[in-house]
Design a protein around this motif. Structure first.
Motif, PDB file in Angstrom:
ATOM      1  N   PHE A  33       0.953  -1.093  -0.088  1.00  0.00           N
ATOM      2  CA  PHE A  33      -0.069   0.094   0.081  1.00  0.00           C
ATOM      3  C   PHE A  33       0.932   1.392   0.038  1.00  0.00           C
ATOM      4  CE2 PHE A  33      -2.158   3.123   2.502  1.00  0.00           C
ATOM      5  CZ  PHE A  33      -3.409   3.496   1.574  1.00  0.00           C
ATOM      6  N   TYR A  34       1.907   1.105   0.684  1.00  0.00           N
ATOM      7  CA  TYR A  34       2.754   2.532   0.922  1.00  0.00           C
ATOM      8  C   TYR A  34       3.530   2.532  -0.427  1.00  0.00           C
ATOM      9  CZ  TYR A  34       1.905   2.378   5.837  1.00  0.00           C
ATOM     10  OH  TYR A  34       1.176   2.286   7.167  1.00  0.00           O
ATOM     11  N   PHE A  35       3.832   1.475  -0.987  1.00  0.00           N
ATOM     12  CA  PHE A  35       4.549   1.568  -2.196  1.00  0.00           C
ATOM     13  C   PHE A  35       3.651   2.139  -3.351  1.00  0.00           C
ATOM     14  CE2 PHE A  35       5.403  -0.324  -6.408  1.00  0.00           C
ATOM     15  CZ  PHE A  35       6.653   0.088  -6.692  1.00  0.00           C
ATOM     16  N   ILE A  36       2.281   1.784  -3.376  1.00  0.00           N
ATOM     17  CA  ILE A  36       1.316   2.579  -4.254  1.00  0.00           C
ATOM     18  C   ILE A  36       1.349   4.133  -3.997  1.00  0.00           C
ATOM     19  CG2 ILE A  36      -1.214   2.481  -4.818  1.00  0.00           C
ATOM     20  CD1 ILE A  36      -1.120  -0.412  -4.583  1.00  0.00           C
ATOM     21  N   LEU A  37       1.285   4.429  -2.771  1.00  0.00           N
ATOM     22  CA  LEU A  37       1.004   5.769  -2.574  1.00  0.00           C
ATOM     23  C   LEU A  37       2.322   6.532  -2.989  1.00  0.00           C
ATOM     24  CD1 LEU A  37      -0.151   5.810   1.200  1.00  0.00           C
ATOM     25  CD2 LEU A  37      -1.507   6.023  -1.001  1.00  0.00           C
ATOM     26  N   ILE A  38       3.348   6.211  -3.355  1.00  0.00           N
ATOM     27  CA  ILE A  38       4.556   6.913  -3.966  1.00  0.00           C
ATOM     28  C   ILE A  38       4.003   7.463  -5.290  1.00  0.00           C
ATOM     29  CG2 ILE A  38       6.821   6.572  -5.086  1.00  0.00           C
ATOM     30  CD1 ILE A  38       7.353   4.312  -3.046  1.00  0.00           C
ATOM     31  N   GLY A  39       3.095   6.848  -6.064  1.00  0.00           N
ATOM     32  CA  GLY A  39       2.518   7.238  -7.159  1.00  0.00           C
ATOM     33  C   GLY A  39       1.781   8.852  -6.821  1.00  0.00           C
ATOM     34  N   MET A  40       1.305   8.931  -5.783  1.00  0.00           N
ATOM     35  CA  MET A  40       0.925  10.355  -5.249  1.00  0.00           C
ATOM     36  C   MET A  40       1.803  11.557  -5.317  1.00  0.00           C
ATOM     37  SD  MET A  40      -1.921   9.107  -2.471  1.00  0.00           S
ATOM     38  CE  MET A  40      -2.714  10.901  -2.322  1.00  0.00           C
ATOM     39  N   MET A  41       3.131  10.992  -4.869  1.00  0.00           N
ATOM     40  CA  MET A  41       4.155  11.992  -4.773  1.00  0.00           C
ATOM     41  C   MET A  41       4.835  12.107  -5.820  1.00  0.00           C
ATOM     42  SD  MET A  41       5.799   9.831  -1.593  1.00  0.00           S
ATOM     43  CE  MET A  41       4.732   9.166  -0.094  1.00  0.00           C
ATOM     44  N   ILE A  42       4.831  11.718  -7.075  1.00  0.00           N
ATOM     45  CA  ILE A  42       5.493  11.776  -8.258  1.00  0.00           C
ATOM     46  C   ILE A  42       4.603  12.570  -9.294  1.00  0.00           C
ATOM     47  CG2 ILE A  42       6.671  10.811 -10.381  1.00  0.00           C
ATOM     48  CD1 ILE A  42       7.264   8.264  -8.644  1.00  0.00           C
ATOM     49  N   PRO A  43       4.991  13.790  -9.622  1.00  0.00           N
ATOM     50  CA  PRO A  43       4.021  14.537 -10.832  1.00  0.00           C
ATOM     51  C   PRO A  43       4.071  13.935 -12.145  1.00  0.00           C
ATOM     52  CG  PRO A  43       6.270  15.548 -10.186  1.00  0.00           C
ATOM     53  CD  PRO A  43       6.063  14.585  -9.283  1.00  0.00           C
ATOM     54  N   ILE A  44       2.875  14.119 -12.733  1.00  0.00           N
ATOM     55  CA  ILE A  44       2.799  13.390 -14.099  1.00  0.00           C
ATOM     56  C   ILE A  44       3.592  14.090 -15.118  1.00  0.00           C
ATOM     57  CG2 ILE A  44       0.838  15.197 -14.730  1.00  0.00           C
ATOM     58  CD1 ILE A  44      -0.260  12.931 -16.265  1.00  0.00           C
ATOM     59  N   ASN A  45       4.279  15.076 -14.765  1.00  0.00           N
ATOM     60  CA  ASN A  45       5.160  15.808 -15.624  1.00  0.00           C
ATOM     61  C   ASN A  45       6.264  14.996 -15.675  1.00  0.00           C
ATOM     62  OD1 ASN A  45       3.229  17.908 -14.441  1.00  0.00           O
ATOM     63  ND2 ASN A  45       4.121  19.355 -15.703  1.00  0.00           N
ATOM     64  N   ALA A  46       6.619  14.405 -14.786  1.00  0.00           N
ATOM     65  CA  ALA A  46       8.129  13.517 -14.697  1.00  0.00           C
ATOM     66  C   ALA A  46       7.794  12.142 -15.228  1.00  0.00           C
ATOM     67  CB  ALA A  46       8.266  13.529 -13.031  1.00  0.00           C
ATOM     68  N   MET A  47       6.479  11.888 -15.342  1.00  0.00           N
ATOM     69  CA  MET A  47       6.358  10.608 -16.241  1.00  0.00           C
ATOM     70  C   MET A  47       5.897  10.697 -17.756  1.00  0.00           C
ATOM     71  SD  MET A  47       4.221   8.557 -13.130  1.00  0.00           S
ATOM     72  CE  MET A  47       3.203   9.881 -12.750  1.00  0.00           C
ATOM     73  N   ILE A  48       5.894  11.776 -18.042  1.00  0.00           N
ATOM     74  CA  ILE A  48       5.283  12.073 -19.451  1.00  0.00           C
ATOM     75  C   ILE A  48       6.113  11.528 -20.425  1.00  0.00           C
ATOM     76  CG2 ILE A  48       5.145  13.876 -21.334  1.00  0.00           C
ATOM     77  CD1 ILE A  48       2.410  13.305 -19.434  1.00  0.00           C
ATOM     78  N   ILE A  49       7.306  11.780 -20.577  1.00  0.00           N
ATOM     79  CA  ILE A  49       8.362  11.378 -21.518  1.00  0.00           C
ATOM     80  C   ILE A  49       8.135   9.637 -21.801  1.00  0.00           C
ATOM     81  CG2 ILE A  49      10.770  10.900 -22.652  1.00  0.00           C
ATOM     82  CD1 ILE A  49      10.879  13.853 -21.422  1.00  0.00           C
ATOM     83  N   PRO A  50       8.544   9.092 -20.457  1.00  0.00           N
ATOM     84  CA  PRO A  50       8.460   7.462 -20.611  1.00  0.00           C
ATOM     85  C   PRO A  50       7.094   6.934 -21.081  1.00  0.00           C
ATOM     86  CG  PRO A  50       8.650   8.106 -18.281  1.00  0.00           C
ATOM     87  CD  PRO A  50       9.136   9.410 -19.283  1.00  0.00           C
ATOM     88  N   LEU A  51       6.098   7.670 -20.401  1.00  0.00           N
ATOM     89  CA  LEU A  51       4.676   7.235 -20.846  1.00  0.00           C
ATOM     90  C   LEU A  51       4.617   7.316 -22.114  1.00  0.00           C
ATOM     91  CD1 LEU A  51       1.820   6.378 -19.774  1.00  0.00           C
ATOM     92  CD2 LEU A  51       1.388   8.852 -19.200  1.00  0.00           C
ATOM     93  N   TYR A  52       4.753   8.485 -22.924  1.00  0.00           N
ATOM     94  CA  TYR A  52       4.570   8.772 -24.372  1.00  0.00           C
ATOM     95  C   TYR A  52       5.318   7.785 -25.132  1.00  0.00           C
ATOM     96  CZ  TYR A  52       4.865  10.945 -29.017  1.00  0.00           C
ATOM     97  OH  TYR A  52       4.461  10.926 -30.352  1.00  0.00           O
ATOM     98  N   TYR A  53       6.577   7.310 -24.824  1.00  0.00           N
ATOM     99  CA  TYR A  53       7.124   6.238 -25.438  1.00  0.00           C
ATOM    100  C   TYR A  53       6.486   4.926 -25.416  1.00  0.00           C
ATOM    101  CZ  TYR A  53      10.891   9.314 -26.947  1.00  0.00           C
ATOM    102  OH  TYR A  53      11.723  10.270 -27.586  1.00  0.00           O
ATOM    103  N   ASN A  54       5.885   4.373 -24.098  1.00  0.00           N
ATOM    104  CA  ASN A  54       5.271   3.190 -23.994  1.00  0.00           C
ATOM    105  C   ASN A  54       3.900   3.475 -24.790  1.00  0.00           C
ATOM    106  OD1 ASN A  54       7.132   2.094 -22.042  1.00  0.00           O
ATOM    107  ND2 ASN A  54       6.299   3.089 -20.386  1.00  0.00           N
TER     108      ASN A  54
END
Length: 280
Positions: A111-132
């Motif tokens: 559960f705490y590992f899942i909550l890490i997703g709330m701490m990471i802004p979507i801007n930091a994930m946009i590039i790898p998300l786009y390539y995926n």
């Protein structure tokens, strides 16, 4: 109670209501002005956009719906929002039940590992998300705006549903188990109906976030036929920059579904918030 105390309480009540009315006006006036701008004739020679209309017309709303293609953009927004909200509600209700009520090894750590997703802004994930998404061949599709948010929305949704499930008494599950119900039936027939206020609150949050989402559609969709309302409104505004009434009509069309959804689920939404659905 003395007259002085009663008068003071009456004065405090008046001031409290006056402040609340002021906040209501600050919140409602922009929407009211936008709606008025959408149904009043556009006159470039008039420099006062806050003036009350002398006549009303719905031609700009019709033109925004047809010429501005707002009808097609709204269809895409609905096709994106409905599956996203439904899947997030389904998965988060099961995850909240598992994290909040079931006893299993590693529950808190995961559960705490899942909550890490709330701490990471979507801007930091946009590039790898786009390539995926590009490698999956989903660029310029509605799926590109739906599937990523199943994961992006789950941290908050799990946190919210787990908090609500933890407020429910464990005796309910014990009674269902004694009656012969397994974990799945206890979740479906006993626990899930009790989470209606929390699910309604989450539904409104997710629908609002999906409806107003601009960043992901802008990156994933280039074809006009797949654009959602916020993205379509950007191009619509660029094409009709000088006609403020036509732009206001497009914005009005964008806001109506959110107001309708909130009006339908308003009572359950308030119940969900006051019942502690977002407690830590």
């Amino acid at each position: 109670m003395s007259e002085h105390t009663a008068a003071r309480r009456h004065l405090v009540s008046i001031l409290t209501h006056a402040i609340l009315i002021l906040f209501v006006l600050v919140s409602v006036l922009p929407i009211f002005w936008m709606w008025m701008a959408a149904i009043k004739p556009f006159d470039p020679s008039v420099n006062n956009p806050f003036a009350f209309p002398t006549s009303l017309t719905f031609e700009y709303i019709k033109e925004a719906w047809t010429t501005g293609r707002m009808g097609g953009y709204m269809k895409n927004s609905i096709l994106v929002a409905v599956p996203r909200v439904f899947v997030v509600l389904l998965l988060s209700s099961m995850a909240g039940y598992a994290f909040g009520k079931l006893k299993w090894k590693g529950r808190n750590q995961i559960f705490y590992f899942i909550l890490i997703g709330m701490m990471i802004p979507i801007n930091a994930m946009i590039i790898p998300l786009y390539y995926n998404v590009q490698q999956l061949g989903m660029i310029n599709t509605l799926q590109a705006m739906i599937l990523p948010y199943f994961g992006l929305s789950m941290p908050f949704a799990c946190f919210m549903m787990r908090s609500f499930f933890r407020e429910l008494p464990d005796e309910l599950i014990e009674s269902a188990t004694i009656d012969g119900a397994g974990k799945w039936k206890a979740w479906l027939y006993v626990m899930l109906p009790l989470t209606k206020p929390a699910l309604t609150s989450l539904l409104i949050f997710e629908f609002m976030w999906s409806w107003n989402d601009y960043l992901l559609p802008m990156l994933m969709v280039y074809d006009d036929k797949y654009r959602t309302l916020p993205l379509g409104l950007m191009y619509f505004q660029g094409e009709y920059t000088m006609n403020t009434s036509l732009i206001a009509a497009g914005v009005t069309i964008c806001t109506v579904p959110i107001i309708i959804v909130y009006s339908i689920f308003q009572r359950s939404f308030v119940d969900g918030i006051t019942a502690g659905a977002v407690k830590g």
